[in-house]
Design a protein around this motif. Sequence first.
Motif, PDB file in Angstrom:
ATOM      1  N   MET A   1     103.994  42.319  34.485  1.00 10.38           N
ATOM      2  CA  MET A   1     104.396  43.678  34.832  1.00 10.38           C
ATOM      3  C   MET A   1     105.634  43.600  35.716  1.00 10.38           C
ATOM      4  O   MET A   1     105.696  42.822  36.653  1.00 10.38           O
ATOM      5  CB  MET A   1     103.246  44.379  35.547  1.00 10.38           C
ATOM      6  N   SER A   2     106.601  44.413  35.410  1.00 10.01           N
ATOM      7  CA  SER A   2     107.851  44.456  36.155  1.00 10.01           C
ATOM      8  C   SER A   2     108.151  45.913  36.535  1.00 10.01           C
ATOM      9  O   SER A   2     108.200  46.779  35.664  1.00 10.01           O
ATOM     10  CB  SER A   2     108.975  43.902  35.280  1.00 10.01           C
ATOM     11  N   VAL A   3     108.327  46.166  37.813  1.00  9.84           N
ATOM     12  CA  VAL A   3     108.614  47.522  38.278  1.00  9.84           C
ATOM     13  C   VAL A   3     110.114  47.784  38.165  1.00  9.84           C
ATOM     14  O   VAL A   3     110.923  47.074  38.742  1.00  9.84           O
ATOM     15  CB  VAL A   3     108.138  47.730  39.728  1.00  9.84           C
ATOM     16  N   LEU A   4     110.477  48.830  37.406  1.00 12.98           N
ATOM     17  CA  LEU A   4     111.876  49.218  37.253  1.00 12.98           C
ATOM     18  C   LEU A   4     112.276  50.289  38.253  1.00 12.98           C
ATOM     19  O   LEU A   4     113.432  50.381  38.644  1.00 12.98           O
ATOM     20  CB  LEU A   4     112.139  49.735  35.835  1.00 12.98           C
ATOM     21  N   LEU A   5     111.317  51.145  38.624  1.00 11.84           N
ATOM     22  CA  LEU A   5     111.595  52.243  39.544  1.00 11.84           C
ATOM     23  C   LEU A   5     110.302  52.611  40.251  1.00 11.84           C
ATOM     24  O   LEU A   5     109.265  52.777  39.603  1.00 11.84           O
ATOM     25  CB  LEU A   5     112.125  53.465  38.780  1.00 11.84           C
ATOM     26  N   GLU A   6     110.373  52.721  41.563  1.00 15.86           N
ATOM     27  CA  GLU A   6     109.200  53.126  42.324  1.00 15.86           C
ATOM     28  C   GLU A   6     109.606  54.236  43.274  1.00 15.86           C
ATOM     29  O   GLU A   6     110.483  54.067  44.109  1.00 15.86           O
ATOM     30  CB  GLU A   6     108.623  51.942  43.094  1.00 15.86           C
ATOM     31  N   ARG A   7     108.958  55.380  43.084  1.00 13.63           N
ATOM     32  CA  ARG A   7     109.200  56.553  43.910  1.00 13.63           C
ATOM     33  C   ARG A   7     107.853  57.041  44.420  1.00 13.63           C
ATOM     34  O   ARG A   7     106.810  56.612  43.938  1.00 13.63           O
ATOM     35  CB  ARG A   7     109.850  57.662  43.074  1.00 13.63           C
ATOM     36  N   GLU A   8     107.901  57.960  45.365  1.00  6.82           N
ATOM     37  CA  GLU A   8     106.640  58.529  45.853  1.00  6.82           C
ATOM     38  C   GLU A   8     105.891  59.269  44.755  1.00  6.82           C
ATOM     39  O   GLU A   8     104.663  59.243  44.708  1.00  6.82           O
ATOM     40  CB  GLU A   8     106.907  59.502  47.008  1.00  6.82           C
ATOM     41  N   ASP A   9     106.633  59.923  43.860  1.00 11.96           N
ATOM     42  CA  ASP A   9     106.003  60.747  42.836  1.00 11.96           C
ATOM     43  C   ASP A   9     105.759  60.047  41.507  1.00 11.96           C
ATOM     44  O   ASP A   9     104.929  60.482  40.721  1.00 11.96           O
ATOM     45  CB  ASP A   9     106.814  62.025  42.605  1.00 11.96           C
TER      46      ASP A   9
END
Length: 120
Positions: A1-9
Amino acid sequence: MSVLLEREDATLEVVDGNALTIRGEADFDSAGPLAQAGRHWLAELPAQAEVSFDLTGVQVASSAVLSVLLVWMRSVSRHSLNLRRVALSLPLQRLVDITELAPLLATTETTCVEPAPARH
């Protein structure tokens, strides 16, 4: 798993090497960044690579999420990729049906997943 974008929402991840996966409350604030991050990831794949979109983690249906999906589908076409599967949450499937966008997904395997029962 690779996170491309992490935001609160909302979070955008690549799962199993080829599935763009949104989790959270993707809305108008997050749609632009989600679309852009996914579009950049798709552009880096080799031609004919197989990809899937998993939107089963999006439980609030909005046209913003459909816009993200359409941006990604254009990127698949533009970069000669193969879209294998689109998985939608029940609320998104209902929105796709209402907006009559289902024919755009007709060349792919589109599935709808019921939300897991809440644990108390």
